[in-house]
Design a protein around this motif. Structure first.
Motif, PDB file in Angstrom:
ATOM      1  N   VAL A  66       1.752 -25.897   5.116  1.00  0.00           N
ATOM      2  CA  VAL A  66       1.153 -25.240   4.802  1.00  0.00           C
ATOM      3  C   VAL A  66       2.139 -24.546   2.996  1.00  0.00           C
ATOM      4  O   VAL A  66       3.613 -23.946   3.403  1.00  0.00           O
ATOM      5  CB  VAL A  66       1.177 -23.934   4.963  1.00  0.00           C
ATOM      6  N   ILE A  67       2.483 -24.991   2.223  1.00  0.00           N
ATOM      7  CA  ILE A  67       2.641 -24.780   0.860  1.00  0.00           C
ATOM      8  C   ILE A  67       2.325 -23.655   0.137  1.00  0.00           C
ATOM      9  O   ILE A  67       1.203 -23.973  -0.187  1.00  0.00           O
ATOM     10  CB  ILE A  67       2.981 -25.833   0.093  1.00  0.00           C
ATOM     11  N   ILE A  68       2.446 -22.491  -0.402  1.00  0.00           N
ATOM     12  CA  ILE A  68       2.404 -21.331  -0.237  1.00  0.00           C
ATOM     13  C   ILE A  68       3.184 -20.826  -2.427  1.00  0.00           C
ATOM     14  O   ILE A  68       4.801 -20.352  -2.277  1.00  0.00           O
ATOM     15  CB  ILE A  68       2.335 -20.122   0.044  1.00  0.00           C
ATOM     16  N   LEU A  69       2.176 -20.951  -3.797  1.00  0.00           N
ATOM     17  CA  LEU A  69       3.146 -21.130  -4.831  1.00  0.00           C
ATOM     18  C   LEU A  69       2.776 -19.264  -5.039  1.00  0.00           C
ATOM     19  O   LEU A  69       1.526 -19.656  -5.680  1.00  0.00           O
ATOM     20  CB  LEU A  69       2.955 -21.771  -5.803  1.00  0.00           C
ATOM     21  N   SER A  70       3.653 -18.587  -4.918  1.00  0.00           N
ATOM     22  CA  SER A  70       2.777 -17.061  -5.503  1.00  0.00           C
ATOM     23  C   SER A  70       4.100 -16.471  -5.216  1.00  0.00           C
ATOM     24  O   SER A  70       4.972 -16.243  -5.634  1.00  0.00           O
ATOM     25  CB  SER A  70       2.136 -16.500  -5.057  1.00  0.00           C
ATOM     26  N   HIS A  71       3.634 -15.668  -6.050  1.00  0.00           N
ATOM     27  CA  HIS A  71       4.714 -13.836  -6.697  1.00  0.00           C
ATOM     28  C   HIS A  71       4.681 -12.946  -4.895  1.00  0.00           C
ATOM     29  O   HIS A  71       3.228 -13.561  -3.721  1.00  0.00           O
ATOM     30  CB  HIS A  71       3.850 -12.856  -7.314  1.00  0.00           C
ATOM     31  N   GLY A  72       5.764 -12.705  -4.979  1.00  0.00           N
ATOM     32  CA  GLY A  72       5.614 -12.541  -3.166  1.00  0.00           C
ATOM     33  C   GLY A  72       6.817 -11.367  -3.362  1.00  0.00           C
ATOM     34  O   GLY A  72       6.739 -10.681  -4.215  1.00  0.00           O
ATOM     35  N   THR A  73       7.244  -9.577  -2.462  1.00  0.00           N
ATOM     36  CA  THR A  73       7.709  -9.033  -2.320  1.00  0.00           C
ATOM     37  C   THR A  73       8.053  -8.933  -0.897  1.00  0.00           C
ATOM     38  O   THR A  73       7.810  -9.645   0.400  1.00  0.00           O
ATOM     39  CB  THR A  73       6.631  -8.096  -2.246  1.00  0.00           C
ATOM     40  N   GLU A  74       8.879  -8.169  -0.140  1.00  0.00           N
ATOM     41  CA  GLU A  74       9.147  -7.726   1.185  1.00  0.00           C
ATOM     42  C   GLU A  74       8.103  -7.513   1.741  1.00  0.00           C
ATOM     43  O   GLU A  74       6.860  -6.436   1.504  1.00  0.00           O
ATOM     44  CB  GLU A  74       9.680  -6.389   1.390  1.00  0.00           C
ATOM     45  N   ALA A  75       7.621  -7.314   3.451  1.00  0.00           N
ATOM     46  CA  ALA A  75       6.991  -6.635   4.173  1.00  0.00           C
ATOM     47  C   ALA A  75       8.014  -5.845   5.377  1.00  0.00           C
ATOM     48  O   ALA A  75       8.797  -6.968   6.221  1.00  0.00           O
ATOM     49  CB  ALA A  75       5.839  -7.813   4.367  1.00  0.00           C
ATOM     50  N   ASN A  76       7.055  -5.262   5.982  1.00  0.00           N
ATOM     51  CA  ASN A  76       7.507  -5.132   7.392  1.00  0.00           C
ATOM     52  C   ASN A  76       7.327  -6.428   8.460  1.00  0.00           C
ATOM     53  O   ASN A  76       5.773  -6.923   8.406  1.00  0.00           O
ATOM     54  CB  ASN A  76       6.742  -3.869   8.172  1.00  0.00           C
ATOM     55  N   HIS A  77       8.125  -6.399   9.450  1.00  0.00           N
ATOM     56  CA  HIS A  77       7.924  -8.015  10.595  1.00  0.00           C
ATOM     57  C   HIS A  77       8.394  -7.887  11.543  1.00  0.00           C
ATOM     58  O   HIS A  77       9.387  -6.636  11.482  1.00  0.00           O
ATOM     59  CB  HIS A  77       7.844  -9.495   9.324  1.00  0.00           C
ATOM     60  N   ASN A  78       7.963  -8.460  12.843  1.00  0.00           N
ATOM     61  CA  ASN A  78       8.558  -8.952  13.646  1.00  0.00           C
ATOM     62  C   ASN A  78       9.552 -10.267  14.328  1.00  0.00           C
ATOM     63  O   ASN A  78       9.885 -10.600  14.785  1.00  0.00           O
ATOM     64  CB  ASN A  78       8.145  -7.976  14.885  1.00  0.00           C
ATOM     65  N   ARG A  79       8.755 -11.048  13.133  1.00  0.00           N
ATOM     66  CA  ARG A  79       9.868 -12.414  13.366  1.00  0.00           C
ATOM     67  C   ARG A  79       9.660 -13.196  12.189  1.00  0.00           C
ATOM     68  O   ARG A  79      11.620 -13.495  11.163  1.00  0.00           O
ATOM     69  CB  ARG A  79       8.943 -13.164  13.865  1.00  0.00           C
ATOM     70  N   PHE A  80       8.348 -13.220  10.658  1.00  0.00           N
ATOM     71  CA  PHE A  80       9.159 -14.402   9.839  1.00  0.00           C
ATOM     72  C   PHE A  80       8.682 -13.386   8.532  1.00  0.00           C
ATOM     73  O   PHE A  80       7.797 -12.086   8.237  1.00  0.00           O
ATOM     74  CB  PHE A  80       7.735 -14.552   9.495  1.00  0.00           C
ATOM     75  N   PRO A  81      10.050 -12.939   7.589  1.00  0.00           N
ATOM     76  CA  PRO A  81      10.060 -11.947   6.515  1.00  0.00           C
ATOM     77  C   PRO A  81       9.206 -12.055   5.740  1.00  0.00           C
ATOM     78  O   PRO A  81       8.606 -13.211   5.385  1.00  0.00           O
ATOM     79  CB  PRO A  81      11.340 -11.160   6.425  1.00  0.00           C
ATOM     80  N   GLY A  82       8.299 -10.731   4.740  1.00  0.00           N
ATOM     81  CA  GLY A  82       8.137 -11.275   3.541  1.00  0.00           C
ATOM     82  C   GLY A  82       6.289 -11.369   3.206  1.00  0.00           C
ATOM     83  O   GLY A  82       5.929 -10.775   4.201  1.00  0.00           O
ATOM     84  N   ALA A  83       5.568 -11.469   2.277  1.00  0.00           N
ATOM     85  CA  ALA A  83       3.920 -11.582   1.858  1.00  0.00           C
ATOM     86  C   ALA A  83       4.236 -11.787   0.745  1.00  0.00           C
ATOM     87  O   ALA A  83       5.097 -12.081  -0.883  1.00  0.00           O
ATOM     88  CB  ALA A  83       3.875 -10.047   2.145  1.00  0.00           C
ATOM     89  N   VAL A  84       3.108 -12.906   0.409  1.00  0.00           N
ATOM     90  CA  VAL A  84       2.679 -12.925  -0.682  1.00  0.00           C
ATOM     91  C   VAL A  84       1.242 -12.950  -1.425  1.00  0.00           C
ATOM     92  O   VAL A  84       0.208 -12.590  -0.242  1.00  0.00           O
ATOM     93  CB  VAL A  84       2.409 -14.413  -0.517  1.00  0.00           C
ATOM     94  N   HIS A  85       1.659 -12.248  -2.629  1.00  0.00           N
ATOM     95  CA  HIS A  85       0.014 -11.823  -3.738  1.00  0.00           C
ATOM     96  C   HIS A  85      -1.343 -12.895  -3.463  1.00  0.00           C
ATOM     97  O   HIS A  85      -0.696 -14.077  -3.939  1.00  0.00           O
ATOM     98  CB  HIS A  85       0.806 -11.175  -4.564  1.00  0.00           C
ATOM     99  N   GLY A  86      -2.676 -12.230  -3.186  1.00  0.00           N
ATOM    100  CA  GLY A  86      -3.277 -12.863  -4.142  1.00  0.00           C
ATOM    101  C   GLY A  86      -3.152 -12.964  -5.609  1.00  0.00           C
ATOM    102  O   GLY A  86      -2.893 -12.064  -5.761  1.00  0.00           O
TER     103      GLY A  86
END
Length: 413
Positions: A221-241
């Motif tokens: 899976v390849i995701i090309l987008s804007h991103g931000t920080e996010a609460n997590h317990n394993r993998f950090p970050g989040a990607v914007h729709g």
């Protein structure tokens, strides 16, 4: 080792991995003090001759200034004159077809089944060295010989709604084209989706998870987008729709875990994220001139980040609970990030992002000989030497939960 000697080894890495007979020269390198016994043991623990040669070359580059001439001497003493002459010239040319590849007997450790762990033993058998990469579903390497190897889903978010305070990602189509061509060349079935909203991202991931992957060996899976920080317990970050809300990376990975996608159990799931991990800009730190070869970014570098005032607070409680409630131990998952969590990721509007450009180049040049984790370190090194506007830096990284080495299919297979 001197820089010029390291460069000669790197230029001739493919020739060495293809033709070198490690079993013949290990004793010589040990007696000359180039390698320690522990290093020899590690080399001999590799199953195939090709993997032994790869480990030997990697270790050799870390040794002192006398390692290279000692290596040449060992090659000549064991009759590997063609390789010695090739390295002596340092021209990086390929070996001619007439040069024979010497087969060698390689010790293979096989664990015996015993009832007591304290009495576990080893039996040694010998196999004829084969000058091709071995892709077997063993403890050493993932099976990666299905055709196609697997599905590669690319989510390419370029045009964002004006109301969400996110700029359009000019240059992302270049990244998408590169990744589509690269993974097709690696024998993946590529599915590219453009401008997905928050719910559509989740829909595409759910659809991918529902597919039958029994005939495949891998999923990407390849995701090309804007991103931000996010609460997590394993993998950090989040990607914007493209409509604004962001999907946590750990939720995205969760769709393909062994519980939610049984046909991918035990198979590698790879995620490549070209997005910011936050709003901080890294100005780097000063090093001596011989430590790096600095490279300037493009004339119009942009960030794949939301404004710093925004945060993961925009994520709904239901999304976060979903990610936490169903995420088991993430075995066989690797998430490669374009930047360190919390920091921006740079993208040239005319050439594409630093991360994707270098990932594409490294895969093109090294997929035939190197495993994925090694290649990602090459990407890290390349991106770390670039500077945006002559000032800002970027450091990719990965969260690796793979259990075996992963080699992509290539034309040399």
């Amino acid at each position: 080792m001197d820089l010029k000697h390291r460069q000669i080894l790197q230029r001739n890495r493919l020739n060495l991995i293809t033709a070198l007979s490690p079993a013949d020269i290990c004793d010589g390198l040990l007696s000359k003090g180039v390698f320690t016994q522990d290093m020899i043991d590690e080399i001999q623990s590799k199953i195939t001759r090709r993997d032994q040669a790869r480990q030997l070359v990697i270790d050799l580059e870390t040794r002192g200034s006398q390692a290279f001439p000692a290596f040449l001497e060992c090659l000549r003493q064991t009759g590997q004159h063609a390789l010695a002459e090739l390295l002596q010239c340092g021209d990086g040319a390929r070996l001619p077809p007439s040069v024979p590849i010497q087969p060698s007997l390689i010790p293979l450790p096989v664990r015996k089944c015993v009832t007591s762990i304290k009495h576990t033993g080893f039996t040694w058998i010998y196999l004829l060295g084969i000058p091709t990469r071995q892709r077997r579903d063993s403890i050493q390497c993932y099976k990666m010989d299905a055709s196609p190897c697997g599905i590669c889903l690319i989510i390419n978010n370029v045009d964002f709604d004006p109301d969400c305070d996110l700029k359009d990602r000019t240059g992302s189509d270049i990244d998408c084209d590169k990744m589509e061509k690269r993974f097709k060349a690696l024998n993946f079935e590529v599915i590219a989706k453009r401008n997905l909203k928050y719910k559509r991202i989740r829909h595409e991931m759910a659809s991918l998870a529902k597919r039958d992957h029994s005939a495949y060996d891998c999923c990407v899976v390849i995701i090309l987008s804007h991103g931000t920080e996010a609460n997590h317990n394993r993998f950090p970050g989040a990607v914007h729709g493209v409509d604004g809300p962001a999907v946590p990376v750990q939720l995205i990975t969760n769709y393909l875990n062994g519980q939610n996608c049984p046909s991918l159990q035990g198979k590698p799931k790879l995620f490549f994220i070209q997005a910011c991990g936050g709003g901080e800009k890294d100005t780097g730190f000063e090093v001596s001139p011989d430590e790096v070869e600095p490279s300037l970014g493009g004339i119009d570098d942009q960030m794949d980040a939301i404004p710093i005032s925004s945060s993961s607070d925009s994520l709904s409680t239901s999304d976060e609970l979903d990610a936490r409630a169903t995420l088991p131990t993430p075995s066989d998952i690797l998430v490669s990030y374009s930047t360190f969590p919390g920091y921006v990721s740079w993208r040239d509007t005319q050439a594409g992002s630093w991360y994707v450009e270098n990932l594409d180049c490294v895969l093109e040049e090294n997929a035939a000989t190197d495993d994925l984790v090694t290649m990602l370190m090459m990407v890290n090194a390349a991106v770390s030497q670039i500077s945006a506007k002559g000032l800002y830096k970027q450091m990719p990284g990965s969260f690796n939960f793979l259990r075996k080495l992963l080699y992509f299919q290539s034309s040399l297979s």
